[in-house]
Enzyme design. Structure first.
Site, PDB file in Angstrom:
ATOM      1  N   ARG A   1      -2.559  -1.946  -3.570  1.00  0.00           N
ATOM      2  CA  ARG A   1      -3.756  -1.141  -3.382  1.00  0.00           C
ATOM      3  C   ARG A   1      -3.662   0.073  -4.297  1.00  0.00           C
ATOM      4  NH1 ARG A   1      -4.920   3.464   0.503  1.00  0.00           N
ATOM      5  NH2 ARG A   1      -7.182   3.656   0.536  1.00  0.00           N
TER       6      ARG A   1
ATOM      7  N   LEU B   1     -15.422   2.868  10.095  1.00  0.00           N
ATOM      8  CA  LEU B   1     -15.221   4.111  10.840  1.00  0.00           C
ATOM      9  C   LEU B   1     -13.776   4.214  11.303  1.00  0.00           C
ATOM     10  CD1 LEU B   1     -18.451   4.007  13.061  1.00  0.00           C
ATOM     11  CD2 LEU B   1     -18.164   4.918  10.737  1.00  0.00           C
TER      12      LEU B   1
ATOM     13  N   ARG C   1     -12.540  15.454   7.493  1.00  0.00           N
ATOM     14  CA  ARG C   1     -13.400  15.771   6.361  1.00  0.00           C
ATOM     15  C   ARG C   1     -14.817  16.033   6.837  1.00  0.00           C
ATOM     16  NH1 ARG C   1     -11.450  10.501   3.694  1.00  0.00           N
ATOM     17  NH2 ARG C   1      -9.373  11.022   2.892  1.00  0.00           N
TER      18      ARG C   1
ATOM     19  N   ASN D   1       0.880  -1.173   0.000  1.00  0.00           N
ATOM     20  CA  ASN D   1       0.000   0.000   0.000  1.00  0.00           C
ATOM     21  C   ASN D   1       0.911   1.215   0.000  1.00  0.00           C
ATOM     22  OD1 ASN D   1      -1.785   2.060   0.466  1.00  0.00           O
ATOM     23  ND2 ASN D   1      -2.727   1.165   2.281  1.00  0.00           N
TER      24      ASN D   1
ATOM     25  N   GLY E   1     -10.823   1.426  12.865  1.00  0.00           N
ATOM     26  CA  GLY E   1     -10.335   1.822  14.179  1.00  0.00           C
ATOM     27  C   GLY E   1     -11.400   2.250  15.167  1.00  0.00           C
ATOM     28  N   VAL E   2     -12.272   3.185  14.774  1.00  0.00           N
ATOM     29  CA  VAL E   2     -13.334   3.649  15.664  1.00  0.00           C
ATOM     30  C   VAL E   2     -14.426   2.588  15.772  1.00  0.00           C
ATOM     31  CG1 VAL E   2     -15.108   5.410  16.027  1.00  0.00           C
ATOM     32  CG2 VAL E   2     -12.849   6.073  15.185  1.00  0.00           C
TER      33      VAL E   2
ATOM     34  N   GLU F   1      -7.887  -5.380   5.081  1.00  0.00           N
ATOM     35  CA  GLU F   1      -7.777  -4.986   3.683  1.00  0.00           C
ATOM     36  C   GLU F   1      -6.615  -5.679   2.992  1.00  0.00           C
ATOM     37  OE1 GLU F   1      -9.060  -0.520   3.221  1.00  0.00           O
ATOM     38  OE2 GLU F   1      -8.213  -0.808   5.225  1.00  0.00           O
TER      39      GLU F   1
ATOM     40  N   HIS G   1     -12.915   2.694   0.058  1.00  0.00           N
ATOM     41  CA  HIS G   1     -12.803   1.665   1.099  1.00  0.00           C
ATOM     42  C   HIS G   1     -13.403   0.337   0.626  1.00  0.00           C
ATOM     43  CE1 HIS G   1     -12.869   5.076   4.339  1.00  0.00           C
ATOM     44  NE2 HIS G   1     -11.627   4.820   3.962  1.00  0.00           N
TER      45      HIS G   1
END
Length: 399
Positions: free
Chosen positions: A89, A207, A239, A5, A328-329, A382, A178
């Site tokens: 990726r 998230l 964002r 990546n 992560g979240v 991923e 994603h």
């Protein structure tokens, strides 16, 4: 399979054994091209051993050379005869690339031509591919595109309501991002339910600092929150997500901001960081618990947008078999999961406080037993998804 990546100043990598899915090694080479020779590589072996070195990375070739050295120290060098291919990726495939693709000179040129759609990402992805090709010209290189999983969006979801001729001329449409994460997680969620992907409808909430939602019907993506760029949709770390397009005109005409300044504002100084000065959800939750009003408002705006999308995607799918949190979240923030599902009991969606508060390492259900719509936490992978798709392609391609 080696998965790369490549970013503008970093390369993340994973080496996987496709016979059993084991992670043999992985790591991060970063600070590529920085003056003063401040490059760094952090390498983790399959047994969990960790090595870190600081050395100059003037370019991606130097960084990948260091990756090769670390792998070789584990007996897994880039020249290993067991290496089947390298999976890369690539962020944007436009409408041209909707499947994993063997890299050729022509493919590279087409990926370069998509740079206006992903100016920060595609050039770095191309550089990584070119460097890997130079190091192992005999090895198949496979591009796996973030946008590919969303290529199945129906026209009603993919097309913006703007002049058709203008939209077609400038490739203005919704692409989504994603995709490798949404594809992996939706398939893993079906497995958690003991069903085939083709049998279930799933809402996936990815998230992280970047955030996106998808509605997946029978293994096929039919709606996603990010659009022509990753700016649309959910509130993210930096964002804004959805906003009235006229905000841009207002900031330009009344505020005197240039287009570059508006771009910077909406992509790098908005979202959570714009609302409260933090883009780390752990810090925002802590501040909120201590009575910080700005953090509380940022949290509320974030989860309000999540609930809107959950409701909208329930309507799109008609029947929801699972709501899944990842990244992560999504994987680690029990308060976000609890707040995002609060008040959705009428849709059959709720979390069990005790299960939701638990911190398991793998895929798990956090909804009450017998819930009409199971709520799950599924760690994304991923790199494995890229490796799986790339390996499937080279396995059936003539060498």
């Amino acid at each position: 399979m080696l998965v790369l990546n490549s970013g503008s100043s970093s390369v993340k990598y994973q080496l996987l054994d496709m016979a059993d899915g084991r992670r043999l090694a992985g790591g991060l080479a970063e600070r590529i091209g920085e003056s003063g020779g401040g490059g760094r590589i952090v390498h983790t072996s399959g047994d969990g051993g960790r090595r870190e070195r600081t050395l100059p990375f003037p370019d991606h070739a130097a960084a990948l050379g260091a990756v090769g050295e670390e792998l070789r120290a584990d007996g897994l060098g880039l020249d290993s005869p067991g290496l089947a291919a390298v999976g890369h990726r690539v962020v944007h495939g436009g409408t041209r690339f909707t499947e994993p693709t063997l890299v050729t000179d022509e493919v590279l040129e087409e990926v370069r031509a998509l740079t206006p759609l992903a100016p920060l990402h595609n050039p770095a992805n191309v550089t990584g591919i070119e460097t890997a090709r130079a190091l192992r010209p005999d090895l198949p290189q496979v591009a796996v595109f973030d946008t590919a999983f969303h290529a199945t969006l129906p026209e009603a979801a993919a097309r913006y309501a703007v002049d058709r001729a203008v939209a077609d001329r400038f490739s203005v449409r919704r692409y989504g991002f994603h995709g490798t994460s949404h594809q992996y997680v939706s398939r893993a969620a079906a497995g958690l339910l003991g069903r085939e992907p083709s049998e279930v409808n799933v809402i996936v909430l990815h998230l992280g600092n970047g955030a996106s939602a998808s509605a997946v019907a029978g293994g096929v993506c039919v709606e996603t929150s990010m659009g022509m760029t990753p700016l649309e949709g959910l509130v993210m770390g930096t964002r804004s997500g959805d906003l009235d397009p006229a905000v841009v005109f207002h900031l330009s005409r009344v505020g005197g901001l240039t287009m570059d300044e508006v771009d910077d504002l909406l992509n790098r100084r908005s979202g959570l960081v714009g609302l409260c000065g933090d883009n780390d959800m752990r810090e925002i939750v802590r501040r909120r618990q201590e009575g910080d009003r700005e953090a509380a408002v940022a949290f509320d705006v974030y989860v309000h947008r999540l609930r809107k999308y959950i409701g909208a995607y329930t309507a799109v799918l008609g029947r929801v078999d699972a709501l899944v949190f990842t990244a992560g979240v999504g994987e680690n923030s029990a308060p976000v999961r609890a707040a995002a599902t609060a008040g959705l009991e009428g849709l059959g969606i709720a979390v069990d406080p005790e299960l939701n508060a638990g911190r398991g390492g793998g895929a798990r259900l956090v909804s009450p037993p017998g819930a009409r719509v199971p709520v799950a936490v599924v760690p994304t992978d991923e790199e494995f998804e890229i490796a799986r798709q790339a390996f499937a392609l080279v396995s059936r391609s003539p060498r």
